[in-house]
Design a protein around this motif. Structure first.
Motif, PDB file in Angstrom:
ATOM      1  N   PRO A 195      -4.912   3.473 -16.275  1.00 13.71           N
ATOM      2  CA  PRO A 195      -5.253   4.897 -16.185  1.00 13.71           C
ATOM      3  C   PRO A 195      -6.247   5.164 -15.053  1.00 13.71           C
ATOM      4  N   VAL A 196      -5.781   5.023 -13.815  1.00 16.87           N
ATOM      5  CA  VAL A 196      -6.647   5.174 -12.645  1.00 16.87           C
ATOM      6  C   VAL A 196      -5.919   5.989 -11.579  1.00 16.87           C
ATOM      7  N   ASN A 197      -6.666   6.385 -10.531  1.00 13.00           N
ATOM      8  CA  ASN A 197      -6.024   7.080  -9.421  1.00 13.00           C
ATOM      9  C   ASN A 197      -5.302   6.085  -8.519  1.00 13.00           C
ATOM     10  N   ARG A 198      -4.552   6.614  -7.569  1.00  9.86           N
ATOM     11  CA  ARG A 198      -3.714   5.762  -6.721  1.00  9.86           C
ATOM     12  C   ARG A 198      -4.537   4.744  -5.915  1.00  9.86           C
TER      13      ARG A 198
ATOM     14  N   ILE B 219      -6.146  -0.979  -4.939  1.00 10.86           N
ATOM     15  CA  ILE B 219      -7.143  -2.051  -4.814  1.00 10.86           C
ATOM     16  C   ILE B 219      -6.921  -3.121  -5.876  1.00 10.86           C
ATOM     17  N   VAL B 220      -6.706  -2.680  -7.117  1.00 10.51           N
ATOM     18  CA  VAL B 220      -6.434  -3.622  -8.200  1.00 10.51           C
ATOM     19  C   VAL B 220      -5.156  -4.416  -7.903  1.00 10.51           C
ATOM     20  N   GLY B 221      -4.145  -3.722  -7.372  1.00  8.89           N
ATOM     21  CA  GLY B 221      -2.883  -4.390  -7.040  1.00  8.89           C
ATOM     22  C   GLY B 221      -3.061  -5.477  -6.002  1.00  8.89           C
ATOM     23  N   ILE B 222      -3.840  -5.212  -4.970  1.00 12.47           N
ATOM     24  CA  ILE B 222      -4.061  -6.205  -3.914  1.00 12.47           C
ATOM     25  C   ILE B 222      -4.816  -7.412  -4.455  1.00 12.47           C
ATOM     26  N   VAL B 223      -5.856  -7.165  -5.241  1.00 12.62           N
ATOM     27  CA  VAL B 223      -6.621  -8.277  -5.836  1.00 12.62           C
ATOM     28  C   VAL B 223      -5.717  -9.111  -6.741  1.00 12.62           C
TER      29      VAL B 223
ATOM     30  N   MET C 210       0.807  -1.223   0.000  1.00 21.20           N
ATOM     31  CA  MET C 210       0.000   0.000   0.000  1.00 21.20           C
ATOM     32  C   MET C 210       0.846   1.281   0.000  1.00 21.20           C
ATOM     33  N   PRO C 211       1.858   1.412   0.861  1.00 21.93           N
ATOM     34  CA  PRO C 211       2.688   2.633   0.791  1.00 21.93           C
ATOM     35  C   PRO C 211       3.380   2.790  -0.555  1.00 21.93           C
ATOM     36  N   TYR C 212       3.737   1.674  -1.162  1.00 20.07           N
ATOM     37  CA  TYR C 212       4.351   1.714  -2.493  1.00 20.07           C
ATOM     38  C   TYR C 212       3.358   2.261  -3.510  1.00 20.07           C
ATOM     39  N   PHE C 213       2.135   1.722  -3.496  1.00 22.54           N
ATOM     40  CA  PHE C 213       1.124   2.163  -4.444  1.00 22.54           C
ATOM     41  C   PHE C 213       0.712   3.617  -4.211  1.00 22.54           C
ATOM     42  N   LEU C 214       0.574   3.993  -2.951  1.00 22.86           N
ATOM     43  CA  LEU C 214      -0.003   5.296  -2.628  1.00 22.86           C
ATOM     44  C   LEU C 214       1.023   6.421  -2.521  1.00 22.86           C
ATOM     45  N   VAL C 215       2.319   6.075  -2.314  1.00 17.33           N
ATOM     46  CA  VAL C 215       3.328   7.114  -2.104  1.00 17.33           C
ATOM     47  C   VAL C 215       4.577   6.909  -2.964  1.00 17.33           C
ATOM     48  N   PHE C 216       5.222   5.762  -2.809  1.00 21.39           N
ATOM     49  CA  PHE C 216       6.541   5.567  -3.426  1.00 21.39           C
ATOM     50  C   PHE C 216       6.487   5.516  -4.958  1.00 21.39           C
ATOM     51  N   LEU C 217       5.456   4.881  -5.511  1.00 20.25           N
ATOM     52  CA  LEU C 217       5.366   4.702  -6.962  1.00 20.25           C
ATOM     53  C   LEU C 217       5.001   6.021  -7.641  1.00 20.25           C
TER      54      LEU C 217
ATOM     55  N   GLU D  84       3.494   8.705 -10.366  1.00 16.86           N
ATOM     56  CA  GLU D  84       2.224   8.819 -11.089  1.00 16.86           C
ATOM     57  C   GLU D  84       2.361   8.289 -12.520  1.00 16.86           C
ATOM     58  N   SER D  85       3.503   8.560 -13.141  1.00 18.00           N
ATOM     59  CA  SER D  85       3.703   8.134 -14.532  1.00 18.00           C
ATOM     60  C   SER D  85       3.722   6.615 -14.644  1.00 18.00           C
ATOM     61  N   ASP D  86       4.319   5.932 -13.659  1.00 12.77           N
ATOM     62  CA  ASP D  86       4.335   4.471 -13.677  1.00 12.77           C
ATOM     63  C   ASP D  86       2.930   3.908 -13.495  1.00 12.77           C
ATOM     64  N   ILE D  87       2.148   4.530 -12.629  1.00 13.59           N
ATOM     65  CA  ILE D  87       0.768   4.080 -12.418  1.00 13.59           C
ATOM     66  C   ILE D  87      -0.029   4.205 -13.712  1.00 13.59           C
ATOM     67  N   ILE D  88       0.042   5.360 -14.342  1.00 12.43           N
ATOM     68  CA  ILE D  88      -0.715   5.607 -15.568  1.00 12.43           C
ATOM     69  C   ILE D  88      -0.276   4.679 -16.693  1.00 12.43           C
ATOM     70  N   SER D  89       1.003   4.322 -16.715  1.00 12.78           N
ATOM     71  CA  SER D  89       1.489   3.430 -17.771  1.00 12.78           C
ATOM     72  C   SER D  89       0.913   2.024 -17.623  1.00 12.78           C
ATOM     73  N   VAL D  90       0.542   1.642 -16.394  1.00 15.74           N
ATOM     74  CA  VAL D  90      -0.041   0.321 -16.155  1.00 15.74           C
ATOM     75  C   VAL D  90      -1.558   0.369 -16.296  1.00 15.74           C
TER      76      VAL D  90
END
Length: 286
Positions: free
Chosen positions: A181-184, A189-193, A164-171, A173-179
């Motif tokens: 196109p959603v908010n943190r 949630i998708v990552g945990i599932v 969770m800290p990785y998804f919400l803080v450390f990672l 924004e550009s890496d998230i969007i590349s995987v």
């Protein structure tokens, strides 16, 4: 009682260590993205916790899974090496056939070079992780005789929550969007599932081999091969198709990994029945 106590201590530390890292980073500005002291604490504290619990809290070292157990298990090592490439190739092929991805930046020689260049660091990182999630948490829950599906849910859920800290803080924004196109928060949630689904195949290979090494190899292959495809821009998923065929978190991708895990479970159950029948026949012969 001791086993339950130590598992609770482990889970509590795992769930807070990343946020401790976030707090530390707050006092040390200007650190490079993705390589901060806080991230180091997040990565290392779970392993240090298992070392303390094994050394001083009565857990011992016998079930750490450091033996290779190659006899009769070479095929599972091969499966571990091929799972991520095979599923990724399948997803890329589907995407190519339906024009769901752009492959104009895909250069096989470059991809191989990046893969080979990151193997060592990913191997070390995943030795840490698998010593924790399979070598400690899974093995300790097995002592408590936890049902298979609860085992998948607990280990996968805690593994995901640790991120969770990785998804919400450390990672970034550009890496998230590349995987995706959603908010943190939705990404988390998708990552945990996704990790709960992945846990089925990780757990089953661990149960088949009683070793963390094939899991280290499998996890290393994922980090060194699959992640760069998206993060380095070698492929681009068509807009609106990310949820279907993202190589790391797409619905099709994730269900393929779940199918692999359930097939491994079916195979393990067959082997267990065969062993049980063989043992019964031996006892009767005597």
């Amino acid at each position: 009682m001791r086993a339950k106590r130590n598992i609770i201590i482990f889970i509590a530390i795992v769930l807070v260590c990343g946020w401790l890292g976030v707090l530390v980073d707050g006092f040390i500005p200007g650190q490079p993205q993705g390589n901060t002291l806080g991230m180091g604490l997040w990565l290392v504290l779970p392993l240090l916790t298992t070392i303390v619990l094994r050394s001083f809290a009565g857990d011992g070292w016998r079930d750490i899974g450091f033996m290779f157990h190659l006899k009769g298990n070479v095929k599972w090592y091969i499966v571990s090496l091929l799972v991520y490439p095979a599923v990724t190739f399948t997803v890329l092929l589907i995407s190519y056939l339906f024009d769901w991805m752009n492959f104009s930046n895909f250069e096989i020689n470059t991809v191989i070079s990046v893969f080979m260049g990151s193997l060592l660091i990913q191997f070390v990182k995943n030795l840490f992780e698998e010593s924790v999630w399979r070598g400690y948490l899974t093995s300790k829950l097995l002592v408590l005789k936890v049902n298979d599906f609860w085992l998948y849910l607990i280990v996968g859920g805690i593994w995901g929550a640790w991120h969770m800290p990785y998804f919400l803080v450390f990672l970034s924004e550009s890496d998230i969007i590349s995987v995706l196109p959603v908010n943190r928060w939705l990404f988390a949630i998708v990552g945990i599932v996704t990790m709960i689904f992945w846990t089925v195949m990780y757990t089953e290979i661990y149960l088949l081999t009683k070793s963390i090494w094939p899991l280290v190899l499998m996890h290393t292959t994922e980090d060194a091969l699959v992640n760069p495809l998206i993060l380095e821009g070698y492929i681009q998923v068509a807009q609106g198709k990310e949820f279907l065929v993202s190589p790391t978190a797409g619905i099709i991708t994730t269900f393929l990994y779940l199918i692999v895990g359930l097939l491994l479970r079916t195979k393990r159950k067959k082997l267990m029945r065969r062993t049980s029948q063989s043992t019964s026949i031996t006892i009767m012969d005597h």
